[in-house]
Write an enzyme that holds these catalytic residues in place. Structure first.
Site, PDB file in Angstrom:
ATOM      1  N   GLN A 156       1.977  -6.209  -3.076  1.00  0.00           N
ATOM      2  CA  GLN A 156       2.458  -6.300  -1.680  1.00  0.00           C
ATOM      3  C   GLN A 156       3.719  -5.442  -1.508  1.00  0.00           C
ATOM      4  OE1 GLN A 156       1.542  -9.725  -3.193  1.00  0.00           O
ATOM      5  NE2 GLN A 156      -0.392  -8.809  -2.667  1.00  0.00           N
ATOM      6  N   LYS A 179      -0.768   3.898  -8.179  1.00  0.00           N
ATOM      7  CA  LYS A 179      -0.714   5.273  -8.679  1.00  0.00           C
ATOM      8  C   LYS A 179       0.519   5.477  -9.563  1.00  0.00           C
ATOM      9  CE  LYS A 179       0.627   9.816  -8.031  1.00  0.00           C
ATOM     10  NZ  LYS A 179       0.541  11.153  -7.522  1.00  0.00           N
ATOM     11  N   ASP A 204       0.809  -1.220   0.000  1.00  0.00           N
ATOM     12  CA  ASP A 204       0.000   0.000   0.000  1.00  0.00           C
ATOM     13  C   ASP A 204       0.843   1.272   0.000  1.00  0.00           C
ATOM     14  OD1 ASP A 204      -2.191  -1.713   0.142  1.00  0.00           O
ATOM     15  OD2 ASP A 204      -2.138  -1.714   2.328  1.00  0.00           O
ATOM     16  N   GLY A 246       1.521   2.906  -2.677  1.00  0.00           N
ATOM     17  CA  GLY A 246       1.080   3.757  -3.786  1.00  0.00           C
ATOM     18  C   GLY A 246       1.604   3.240  -5.127  1.00  0.00           C
ATOM     19  N   LYS A 247       1.850   1.903  -5.185  1.00  0.00           N
ATOM     20  CA  LYS A 247       2.378   1.311  -6.419  1.00  0.00           C
ATOM     21  C   LYS A 247       1.436   1.529  -7.600  1.00  0.00           C
ATOM     22  CE  LYS A 247       2.409  -2.637  -4.272  1.00  0.00           C
ATOM     23  NZ  LYS A 247       2.123  -2.189  -2.901  1.00  0.00           N
ATOM     24  N   THR A 270       3.059 -12.638   3.007  1.00  0.00           N
ATOM     25  CA  THR A 270       2.205 -13.260   2.010  1.00  0.00           C
ATOM     26  C   THR A 270       2.910 -14.507   1.492  1.00  0.00           C
ATOM     27  OG1 THR A 270       0.781 -12.838   0.095  1.00  0.00           O
ATOM     28  CG2 THR A 270       3.032 -11.915   0.014  1.00  0.00           C
ATOM     29  N   ARG A 279      -5.552   0.558   8.474  1.00  0.00           N
ATOM     30  CA  ARG A 279      -4.133   0.201   8.424  1.00  0.00           C
ATOM     31  C   ARG A 279      -3.436   0.738   9.665  1.00  0.00           C
ATOM     32  NH1 ARG A 279      -3.739   2.384   2.227  1.00  0.00           N
ATOM     33  NH2 ARG A 279      -4.642   0.563   1.209  1.00  0.00           N
ATOM     34  N   ALA A 300      -3.913  -8.021  -3.488  1.00  0.00           N
ATOM     35  CA  ALA A 300      -3.497  -6.655  -3.815  1.00  0.00           C
ATOM     36  C   ALA A 300      -4.714  -5.755  -4.010  1.00  0.00           C
ATOM     37  CB  ALA A 300      -2.665  -6.661  -5.095  1.00  0.00           C
ATOM     38  N   GLY A 301      -4.524  -4.476  -3.696  1.00  0.00           N
ATOM     39  CA  GLY A 301      -5.542  -3.459  -4.004  1.00  0.00           C
ATOM     40  C   GLY A 301      -4.779  -2.231  -4.443  1.00  0.00           C
ATOM     41  N   HIS A 302      -4.823  -1.924  -5.716  1.00  0.00           N
ATOM     42  CA  HIS A 302      -4.048  -0.808  -6.259  1.00  0.00           C
ATOM     43  C   HIS A 302      -5.008   0.298  -6.706  1.00  0.00           C
ATOM     44  CE1 HIS A 302      -0.504  -3.766  -7.176  1.00  0.00           C
ATOM     45  NE2 HIS A 302      -0.793  -3.659  -5.899  1.00  0.00           N
ATOM     46  N   ARG A 313      -9.933  -2.824   5.993  1.00  0.00           N
ATOM     47  CA  ARG A 313      -9.457  -2.784   7.388  1.00  0.00           C
ATOM     48  C   ARG A 313      -8.634  -1.519   7.632  1.00  0.00           C
ATOM     49  NH1 ARG A 313      -6.266  -8.369   7.803  1.00  0.00           N
ATOM     50  NH2 ARG A 313      -5.823  -7.832   5.646  1.00  0.00           N
TER      51      ARG A 313
HETATM   52  P1  GDP Z   1      -0.745   0.133  -3.563  1.00  0.00           P
HETATM   53  O1  GDP Z   1      -1.323  -1.120  -3.039  1.00  0.00           O
HETATM   54  O2  GDP Z   1       0.723   0.238  -3.320  1.00  0.00           O
HETATM   55  O3  GDP Z   1      -1.092   0.385  -5.002  1.00  0.00           O
HETATM   56  O4  GDP Z   1      -1.402   1.315  -2.721  1.00  0.00           O
HETATM   57  P2  GDP Z   1      -2.976   1.472  -2.338  1.00  0.00           P
HETATM   58  O5  GDP Z   1      -3.705   1.928  -3.540  1.00  0.00           O
HETATM   59  O6  GDP Z   1      -3.460   0.278  -1.632  1.00  0.00           O
HETATM   60  O7  GDP Z   1      -2.875   2.607  -1.234  1.00  0.00           O
HETATM   61  C1  GDP Z   1      -2.313   3.835  -1.513  1.00  0.00           C
HETATM   62  C2  GDP Z   1      -3.353   4.905  -1.229  1.00  0.00           C
HETATM   63  O8  GDP Z   1      -2.740   6.172  -1.200  1.00  0.00           O
HETATM   64  C3  GDP Z   1      -4.431   5.020  -2.290  1.00  0.00           C
HETATM   65  O9  GDP Z   1      -5.615   5.434  -1.658  1.00  0.00           O
HETATM   66  C4  GDP Z   1      -3.918   6.098  -3.214  1.00  0.00           C
HETATM   67  O10 GDP Z   1      -4.951   6.793  -3.900  1.00  0.00           O
HETATM   68  C5  GDP Z   1      -3.260   7.016  -2.222  1.00  0.00           C
HETATM   69  N1  GDP Z   1      -2.094   7.778  -2.710  1.00  0.00           N
HETATM   70  C6  GDP Z   1      -1.092   7.408  -3.533  1.00  0.00           C
HETATM   71  N2  GDP Z   1      -0.151   8.378  -3.615  1.00  0.00           N
HETATM   72  C7  GDP Z   1      -0.566   9.376  -2.790  1.00  0.00           C
HETATM   73  C8  GDP Z   1      -0.008  10.633  -2.396  1.00  0.00           C
HETATM   74  O11 GDP Z   1       1.079  11.033  -2.808  1.00  0.00           O
HETATM   75  N3  GDP Z   1      -0.739  11.373  -1.506  1.00  0.00           N
HETATM   76  C9  GDP Z   1      -1.945  10.954  -1.011  1.00  0.00           C
HETATM   77  N4  GDP Z   1      -2.575  11.743  -0.147  1.00  0.00           N
HETATM   78  N5  GDP Z   1      -2.488   9.788  -1.350  1.00  0.00           N
HETATM   79  C10 GDP Z   1      -1.798   9.004  -2.220  1.00  0.00           C
HETATM   80  P1  IMO Z   2      -0.887  -4.313  -2.140  1.00  0.00           P
HETATM   81  O1  IMO Z   2      -0.437  -4.882  -3.477  1.00  0.00           O
HETATM   82  C1  IMO Z   2      -1.030  -4.676   2.210  1.00  0.00           C
HETATM   83  C2  IMO Z   2      -1.009  -8.732   3.855  1.00  0.00           C
HETATM   84  C3  IMO Z   2      -2.267  -9.148   4.583  1.00  0.00           C
HETATM   85  C4  IMO Z   2      -1.670 -10.099   5.609  1.00  0.00           C
HETATM   86  C5  IMO Z   2      -0.555 -10.790   4.833  1.00  0.00           C
HETATM   87  C6  IMO Z   2      -0.922 -12.146   4.243  1.00  0.00           C
HETATM   88  O2  IMO Z   2      -2.186  -3.602  -2.206  1.00  0.00           O
HETATM   89  O3  IMO Z   2       0.228  -3.548  -1.524  1.00  0.00           O
HETATM   90  P2  IMO Z   2      -2.448 -12.878   2.186  1.00  0.00           P
HETATM   91  O4  IMO Z   2      -3.891 -12.640   1.910  1.00  0.00           O
HETATM   92  O5  IMO Z   2      -1.533 -12.355   1.137  1.00  0.00           O
HETATM   93  O6  IMO Z   2      -2.153 -14.302   2.544  1.00  0.00           O
HETATM   94  O7  IMO Z   2      -2.157 -12.037   3.550  1.00  0.00           O
HETATM   95  O8  IMO Z   2      -0.213  -9.897   3.776  1.00  0.00           O
HETATM   96  N1  IMO Z   2      -1.213  -8.241   2.469  1.00  0.00           N
HETATM   97  C7  IMO Z   2      -1.178  -6.955   2.115  1.00  0.00           C
HETATM   98  N2  IMO Z   2      -1.046  -5.839   2.870  1.00  0.00           N
HETATM   99  N3  IMO Z   2      -1.126  -4.582   0.851  1.00  0.00           N
HETATM  100  C8  IMO Z   2      -1.222  -5.687   0.088  1.00  0.00           C
HETATM  101  O9  IMO Z   2      -1.177  -5.643  -1.253  1.00  0.00           O
HETATM  102  C9  IMO Z   2      -1.295  -6.942   0.710  1.00  0.00           C
HETATM  103  N4  IMO Z   2      -1.425  -8.209   0.281  1.00  0.00           N
HETATM  104  C10 IMO Z   2      -1.362  -8.996   1.358  1.00  0.00           C
HETATM  105  O10 IMO Z   2      -2.893  -8.058   5.191  1.00  0.00           O
HETATM  106  O11 IMO Z   2      -1.066  -9.365   6.644  1.00  0.00           O
HETATM  107 MG    MG Z   3      -2.867  -1.752  -1.790  1.00  0.00          MG
END
Ligand code: GDP
Ligand code: IMO
Ligand code: MG
Length: 429
Positions: A225, A18, A13, A15-16, A240, A306, A39-41, A304
């Site tokens: 991750q 983005k 999480d 910000g991959k 993971t 963080r 993953a959730g991007h 959840r």
């Molecule tokens: P990922 O899993 O690494 O792709 O990251 P996520 O999307 O799960 O979480 C990153 C969160 O931060 C998302 O809600 C993005 O929209 C947000 N985000 C990314 N870059 C920035 C930033 O520079 N500033 C702010 N405020 N939010 C950001």
């Molecule tokens: P992105 O790509 C944050 C965490 C879970 C748990 C552990 C194992 O969005 O960064 P799993 O379901 O993979 O067996 O869970 O890894 N986890 C993540 N935490 N971002 C993720 O992906 C994650 N993918 C798995 O919360 O602690």
């Molecule tokens: Mg994510």
């Protein structure tokens, strides 16, 4: 330069999504190489938010090829849902935008049940998985009883593979997890139908990718991750079930290490973690909550909250070394506006000794006490800054301090979730 890997340097999480979306404007191909819909991007374009779990983050660009490599585990129902959702919003209008490896393993219904069942039995010792069946799917891959995307296209093979797997899975479901056994025919019908729907995307993607690289096309590999969740190099067992590090691009796609050039790590300006496990710089106080609210730190996959804390340079430097980073993308700098001083861990104290490495043992990590340094913060909002010089002096100093502590240049500084809220100091291609 024509290949670039983007990986997370912390616990995910960062910000991959983005960053990959931003850089896709310069890329021809975007490739996922590990993980699954854990993953959730999050992508944000023109004020609109899109979250992808399985489909690569290049999908918003109609002319970019998106590839899901053999190292990914795929839940076909999630893939279908994501495809339909994107289409309804005017994206992914052409099937040719996505290729899926015929060698990628499939997440089956029993994988999800076992993932959740095992967590229930672990009770307070649970990993805090996303419950998506990721771990059990990778287990079956290693146990050689997995089902692959290519199998969905061959009814007789699929029927046999399901029967073999169910013999063992139903025993586990009934006797270990006290759940009802699953019916082979029902699963077969459901998954053969997925095969028909996804068939046009499924092929030997390794061959396609090797060809693209040979042609000099720009290929972006999108990690999921973060490095501290890597099954070997992360905070085991709270990790993971795949290798997250850049080295896994090779195994997860079939591209030789000789073809890989730039490797950029995404560093969030502070730390977060979802699920259980050691987190030395965690802030279990009002400041941690303030960061969570300001940074909207709620899981993109499970919703959840963080856990939040200060930036941990021991963790970041662990990732610099493991991945061989050539660039750092620093995200969420805007969230730190108004916080002063800003602290960051540079070492840990453990049993009276100062260490600057992530200990292998989870109990040691839990006992490690961070050694902090601090810098003065800034008060100006920075979401509109588009060049490094526009950033307040103290914000620039924070970036430069991270560069000095890692020895890696900050190639992009992100100042908000929007695609345009990015200071690109050095384009990769
Ligand atoms: P990922 O899993 O690494 O792709 O990251 P996520 O999307 O799960 O979480 C990153 C969160 O931060 C998302 O809600 C993005 O929209 C947000 N985000 C990314 N870059 C920035 C930033 O520079 N500033 C702010 N405020 N939010 C950001
Ligand atoms: P992105 O790509 C944050 C965490 C879970 C748990 C552990 C194992 O969005 O960064 P799993 O379901 O993979 O067996 O869970 O890894 N986890 C993540 N935490 N971002 C993720 O992906 C994650 N993918 C798995 O919360 O602690
Ligand atoms: Mg994510």
């Amino acid at each position: 330069m024509s290949t670039l890997i983007i990986v997370g340097t912390q616990w995910g999480d960062e910000g991959k999504g983005k960053v990959v979306d931003l850089l896709t404007s310069r890329a021809d191909v975007v490739v996922r190489f590990q993980g699954g819909n854990n993953a959730g991007h999050t992508l944000r374009v023109a004020g609109e938010q899109v979250i992808v779990h399985l489909i690569p983050s290049g999908i918003l660009y109609p002319d970019t090829l998106n590839v899901i490599g053999n190292g990914v585990v795929i839940d076909p129902s999630v893939l279908m849902e994501e495809k339909i959702g994107l289409r309804s919003r005017g994206y992914f209008l052409n099937d040719e935008q996505l290729l899926i490896s015929d060698r990628a393993h499939v997440i089956m219904p029993y994988h999800k049940l076992i993932d959740v069942g095992r967590e229930e039995l672990l009770g307070s010792a649970k990993i805090g998985t996303t419950g998506r069946g990721i771990g059990p799917a990778y287990e079956d891959k290693a146990a050689r009883i997995g089902i692959r995307m290519g199998d969905l296209l061959r009814p007789e093979v699929l029927r046999n593979r399901i029967a073999v797997a169910l013999e063992e899975k139903n025993f586990l479901l009934e006797h270990r997890f006290k759940k009802r056994p699953l019916d082979a025919d029902t699963i077969f019908n459901e998954y053969a139908a997925f095969g028909e729907k996804l068939g046009p995307h499924i092929c030997d993607v390794t061959h396609v990718l090797q060809g693209k690289i040979a042609e000099g096309r720009r290929v972006l590999f999108e990690g999921a991750q973060g490095t501290l969740l890597d099954i070997d190099h992360g905070t085991y067992p709270f990790v993971t079930s795949s290798n997250v590090v850049a080295g896994n691009v090779c195994a997860g796609t079939g591209i030789s290490p000789r073809k890989l050039e730039q490797i950029w790590g995404v560093v969030k300006a502070y730390s977060t973690r979802v699920g259980s496990g050691g987190f030395p710089s965690e802030l279990k106080n009002d400041l941690g909550e303030r960061i969570r609210e300001r940074g909207a730190e709620y899981g993109a996959t499970t919703g959840r909250p963080r856990r939040c804390g200060w930036l941990d340079m021991v963790v970041v430097n662990h990732s610099v070394q493991l991945n061989g980073l050539t660039g750092i993308v620093l995200t969420k700098m805007d969230v730190l506006t108004g916080i002063s001083p800003i602290k960051f861990a540079v070492a840990y104290e453990l049993d009276g000794k100062v260490i600057d490495r992530v200990p292998a043992d989870i109990n040691d990590l839990e006992r490690a006490v961070p050694v902090y340094r601090e810098l003065p913060g800034w008060t100006e909002p920075i979401g509109e800054c588009r060049s490094f010089d526009e950033l307040p002096r103290n914000a620039r100093h924070y970036v430069e301090t991270i560069e000095n502590l890692t020895g890696v240049p900050a190639t992009i500084v992100s100042v908000g979730p929007g695609r345009e809220q990015s200071i690109v100091r050095k384009p990769p291609f």
